[in-house]
Design an enzyme around this catalytic site. Structure first.
Site, PDB file in Angstrom:
ATOM      1  CG  HIS A  22     -89.977 -33.649  -4.294  1.00 24.10           C
ATOM      2  ND1 HIS A  22     -90.038 -33.917  -5.639  1.00 24.10           N
ATOM      3  CD2 HIS A  22     -88.852 -32.909  -4.102  1.00 24.10           C
ATOM      4  CE1 HIS A  22     -88.986 -33.376  -6.242  1.00 24.10           C
ATOM      5  NE2 HIS A  22     -88.249 -32.753  -5.331  1.00 24.10           N
ATOM      6  CD  GLU A 203     -80.671 -33.117  -6.358  1.00 20.08           C
ATOM      7  OE1 GLU A 203     -81.373 -33.536  -7.301  1.00 20.08           O
ATOM      8  OE2 GLU A 203     -80.922 -33.380  -5.159  1.00 20.08           O
ATOM      9  CG  ASP A 281     -85.379 -31.630  -2.407  1.00 19.32           C
ATOM     10  OD1 ASP A 281     -86.330 -31.852  -3.177  1.00 19.32           O
ATOM     11  OD2 ASP A 281     -84.206 -31.978  -2.660  1.00 19.32           O
TER      12      ASP A 281
HETATM   13  N1  HPA Z   1     -83.857 -34.660  -6.762  1.00 23.37           N
HETATM   14  C1  HPA Z   1     -84.424 -35.392  -7.701  1.00 23.37           C
HETATM   15  N2  HPA Z   1     -85.568 -36.026  -7.525  1.00 23.37           N
HETATM   16  C2  HPA Z   1     -86.179 -35.922  -6.350  1.00 23.37           C
HETATM   17  C3  HPA Z   1     -85.626 -35.183  -5.331  1.00 23.37           C
HETATM   18  C4  HPA Z   1     -84.403 -34.509  -5.553  1.00 23.37           C
HETATM   19  O1  HPA Z   1     -83.842 -33.797  -4.705  1.00 23.37           O
HETATM   20  N3  HPA Z   1     -86.480 -35.292  -4.288  1.00 23.37           N
HETATM   21  C5  HPA Z   1     -87.505 -36.067  -4.683  1.00 23.37           C
HETATM   22  N4  HPA Z   1     -87.329 -36.450  -5.933  1.00 23.37           N
HETATM   23 ZN    ZN Z   2     -86.389 -31.906  -5.434  1.00 28.49          ZN
END
Ligand code: HPA
Ligand code: ZN
Length: 343
Positions: A22, A203, A281
């Site tokens: 991101h 997740e 990430d």
């Molecule tokens: N998960 C969900 N949304 C997110 C993440 C993540 O790991 N990182 C940035 N936005």
């Molecule tokens: Zn992510």
């Protein structure tokens, strides 16, 4: 050098793709404070050290609260260009040859920053990296799942003039209580453009969310997906359909999905035959970039060269890059693997 150290040196050096990062999560404290000063804003932290101390997360939401607060310093096209250039310079150092980068327009448009400003800045950074370092990139617009689908559809409409810069669509933010099925309409529109779609699933959310992302959103990859190991049928399907998973090991440990790296699902996913890729990430928040993730994984599991080559190859082949580029990168990886094995 031990076998494990040789495998680590190979993994750090091999050409690879980063498929789950991101751009807002690459905002390092020094840049955050510099941008705050440049824009006449104040961060809710006295200094970089205080900001660093705030990174003791207990779950995904505790991270997202800080992540959205820090993103508030991003205002101008130049801010987004600087952010993108800084990330891609780090990626180059880790031998990333291709990066597919998420951005969250709703985080910025909610503060009055036009989506066109965000995209123009990110494109500027991508052009710099292509010119200076030969890194290719894709930009993936993520819808925030804690907001409604109507809000996603409004963002979809705002994005229409900039579709040349948008290579795909994704779904991120708070997963609990926000299932993929809520975004069926906006994803159908995205797919109708012929652009690939992806989604965070499995997740913090249950394995069912992976199934929904595949069946309803029709995603090309699952972001995270680690909780697939809790459901044999879901895992078997991912393997049978060769669905790539963009796994983010340091993220999962820092957000308490696993208590330590030793408990991470990665070896179970690999043993089942899943297509696993390693990604950072939100590297500014989770303790490191792509090769830092590789080092942390290797310290826990001591994989061999073949296993790392498999993950490197899968990262390249699961990318949305042109087939000719993928072939060239995989050949380069194979050359490196052969010489690492012979050494
Ligand atoms: N998960 C969900 N949304 C997110 C993440 C993540 O790991 N990182 C940035 N936005
Ligand atoms: Zn992510």
């Amino acid at each position: 050098m031990s076998h494990e150290d040789r495998a680590l040196a190979f993994a750090c050096r091999m050409p690879k793709a980063e498929l789950h990062v991101h751009i807002e999560g690459t905002l390092e404290p020094d840049l955050a404070f510099r941008l705050a000063r440049r824009n006449g804003l104040t961060l809710p932290f006295a200094d970089e050290q205080a900001l660093h101390a705030a990174k003791a997360f207990t779950d995904l939401q505790s991270f997202l609260d800080l992540y959205y607060a820090c993103a508030a310093v991003l205002r101008t096209e130049q801010d987004f260009a600087d952010l993108m250039t800084a990330y891609l310079a780090r990626a180059r150092d880790d031998h990333v040859v291709h990066a597919e980068i998420f951005f969250d327009p709703q985080t910025h448009t909610a503060r009055g920053v036009p989506i066109g400003t965000v995209i123009a800045g990110l494109d500027q950074g991508r052009r710099t990296a292509a010119r200076e370092w030969g890194i290719t990139t894709r930009l993936i617009l993520c819808f925030l799942r804690h907001l409604s689908e109507d809000e996603a559809l409004a963002t979809w409409a705002e994005a229409q003039p900039f579709l040349d810069s948008i290579d795909g669509f994704g779904l991120d933010s708070s997963e609990r209580d926000h299932p993929p099925r809520h975004f069926a309409r906006v994803f159908a529109q995205a797919r109708a453009l012929g652009k690939p779609v992806v989604a965070h699933a499995g997740e913090e959310g249950p394995p069912d969310f992976i199934t929904e992302a595949l069946d309803i959103l029709k995603v090309a990859r699952i972001d995270h997906g680690v909780r697939a190991v809790e459901d044999d049928a879901v895992l078997a399907r991912l393997v049978a359909e060769r669905v790539p998973l963009t796994v983010c090991p340091l993220s999962n440990v820092r957000l308490c999905v696993y208590p330590t790296m030793r408990e991470h699902a990665l070896p179970r996913l690999l043993a089942a035959g899943a297509r696993v890729t390693i990604n950072s990430d939100d590297p500014a928040y989770f303790g490191g970039y792509l090769n830092d993730n590789i080092r942390a994984v290797q310290a826990a599991f001591g994989f061999d060269i073949e296993t790392w080559a498999r993950m490197g190859r899968d990262s390249l082949e699961a990318s949305f890059a042109p087939a000719g580029d993928i072939t060239r990168w995989v050949e380069e990886l194979e050359r490196l693997r052969r010489s690492a094995c012979a050494a």
